[in-house]
Design an enzyme around this catalytic site. Structure first.
Site, PDB file in Angstrom:
ATOM      1  CD  GLU A  63      39.528  37.665  30.950  1.00  0.00           C
ATOM      2  OE1 GLU A  63      39.268  36.891  31.874  1.00  0.00           O
ATOM      3  OE2 GLU A  63      40.417  37.463  30.112  1.00  0.00           O
ATOM      4  CB  CYS A  90      30.233  36.202  35.347  1.00  0.00           C
ATOM      5  SG  CYS A  90      31.363  36.531  36.707  1.00  0.00           S
ATOM      6  CB  CYS A 111      40.807  42.341  42.104  1.00  0.00           C
ATOM      7  SG  CYS A 111      39.905  42.336  43.686  1.00  0.00           S
ATOM      8  CB  CYS A 140      41.563  36.056  47.015  1.00  0.00           C
ATOM      9  SG  CYS A 140      40.290  37.138  47.691  1.00  0.00           S
ATOM     10  CB  CYS A 161      41.726  35.117  42.975  1.00  0.00           C
ATOM     11  SG  CYS A 161      40.975  36.141  41.705  1.00  0.00           S
ATOM     12  CB  CYS A 215      35.011  30.961  40.311  1.00  0.00           C
ATOM     13  SG  CYS A 215      33.254  31.060  40.135  1.00  0.00           S
TER      14      CYS A 215
HETATM   15  S1  SF4 Z   1      38.519  36.448  44.392  1.00  0.00           S
HETATM   16 FE1  SF4 Z   1      39.857  37.635  43.036  1.00  0.00          FE
HETATM   17  S2  SF4 Z   1      38.531  39.171  42.073  1.00  0.00           S
HETATM   18 FE2  SF4 Z   1      37.433  38.342  43.881  1.00  0.00          FE
HETATM   19  S3  SF4 Z   1      37.988  39.750  45.570  1.00  0.00           S
HETATM   20 FE3  SF4 Z   1      39.467  38.067  45.661  1.00  0.00          FE
HETATM   21  S4  SF4 Z   1      41.216  38.824  44.413  1.00  0.00           S
HETATM   22 FE4  SF4 Z   1      39.438  40.121  43.920  1.00  0.00          FE
END
Ligand code: SF4
Length: 363
Positions: free
Chosen positions: A96, A125, A132, A136, A139, A355
């Protein structure tokens, strides 16, 4: 991690294009013509490259060579003008990329709020990986895991595909790039940096209008500081101490706040440059005034600013959006300590483009 199997021109630098031209018995200047077609003009098919002889184009096509711009699979338009694009790579993997007209929520570093200027200014962006691995806890991208790195061409291609789709004229319109989409750019460092060079030298976007955000891959922050050409640095901080940070960002076990802040303090900043610290506020977890005071201590000695982002919650995320007064309270503690702090207006929340919301949702 496997790279995309594509046979793309996008991602090749001028030396690599010279080698290609040479291999086809073409004069040296063909490499420059190819470069100009792919990057400054961002053409998306070989057939539209009018400067090259037919026979060379046919030879390239017979080898399966393409320009390799990602294709736009879907567009989701927000009521605030933000567009979330689902882009497909040659092997069918999707990422995306988000177009935000009218400013950028403060990433430019000039302290302006999003939406305070006309549409001549926009931010793209950009994603750096399919998914990923950093995990986190707040996220949505993290829920995907990581499928693979994007190539430099796939990173550049997101930008050129969207410039074309939006009909952007870079002479007239100011475009900022933030590498804050899916993925951790510093875990795909070589391809990311190559993409930056191609975007600057080829597409013509200045590095001073680019910001890369890292979750805190300390050795790469050090490498990044010595790059002759580099975007601005943003660090995703999100916590006032190691206990909270490890809870919401497991990467903190590998590189803790002491290591991260040492790298930040030693980062060679240019004139008037500041490091941006991104701080996603999670209700009752990291949004208390005492925690804001801890952040002030943590950031002492770093020329920086802080972008506060009230969590964009989503399905599968266990945290909640903090109350507006907590956000403002947190901001004022930082401001009173002399740290510029901005509350970023969430963009495209209604279409999962904000975000931490990039998850390749298809509806
Ligand atoms: S916020 Fe999401 S995309 Fe960014 S490093 Fe952490 S897990 Fe990865």
């Amino acid at each position: 991690m496997t790279e995309s199997p594509q046979n793309a021109l996008l991602g090749l630098d001028i030396q690599e294009l010279s080698q290609l031209a040479q291999r086809h018995g073409q004069p040296e200047y063909r490499a420059r013509q190819l470069f100009d077609a792919i990057y400054p003009q961002h053409l998306d098919t070989l057939d539209s490259v009018s400067t090259l002889p037919k026979q060379f184009l046919t030879a390239l096509k017979n080898e399966g060579v393409e320009i390799g711009q990602p294709s736009i699979e879907k567009r989701f338009q927000s009521i605030d003008g933000t567009i979330r694009y689902l882009l497909a790579m040659a092997d069918g993997e999707t990422v995306e990329t988000v177009w935000m007209p009218e400013g950028d929520g403060g990433e430019t570093g000039d302290g302006s709020e999003a939406g305070d200027s006309d549409w001549e200014r926009a931010t793209i962006c950009v994603s750096s990986q399919v998914g990923c691995a950093v995990n986190c806890q707040f996220c949505l991208t993290a829920l995907l895991g990581v499928k693979r790195n994007l190539t430099a061409g796939e990173i550049v291609g997101q930008v050129t595909a969207i410039l074309n789709d939006r009909g952007v004229d870079l002479e007239r319109q100011r475009v900022n790039l933030v590498f804050m989409g899916m993925g951790e750019p510093f875990l795909n460092y070589a391809q990311f940096m190559k993409a930056v060079r191609l975007l600057v030298e080829g597409v013509g976007l200045p590095a001073s209008r680019m910001t890369v955000s890292t979750s805190g891959i300390v050795p790469r922050i050090v490498d990044f500081g010595s790059e002759p050409l580099r975007p601005k640095l943003a660090i995703s901080l999100n916590a006032p101490n190691n206990t909270v940070r490890t809870q919401i960002m497991p990467i903190n076990k590998k590189w803790n706040l002491e290591l991260l802040m040492q790298a930040a303090r030693e980062f060679p900043l240019r004139n008037r440059e500041r490091i941006t610290f991104e701080y996603v506020l999670l209700q009752g977890v990291n949004d208390q005034p005492g925690q804001a005071r801890e952040v002030v201590e943590l950031l002492r000695g770093v020329r920086c600013k802080v972008n506060l982002i009230a969590l964009n919650s989503g399905p599968g995320i266990e945290f909640n959006t903090p109350a507006e007064e907590n956000v403002r309270g947190f901001q004022s503690v930082l401001m009173q300590a002399g740290i510029p702090a901005f509350v970023r207006r969430p963009r495209g929340r209604d279409i999962y483009a904000a975000c931490g919301q990039l998850k390749r949702t298809v509806a």
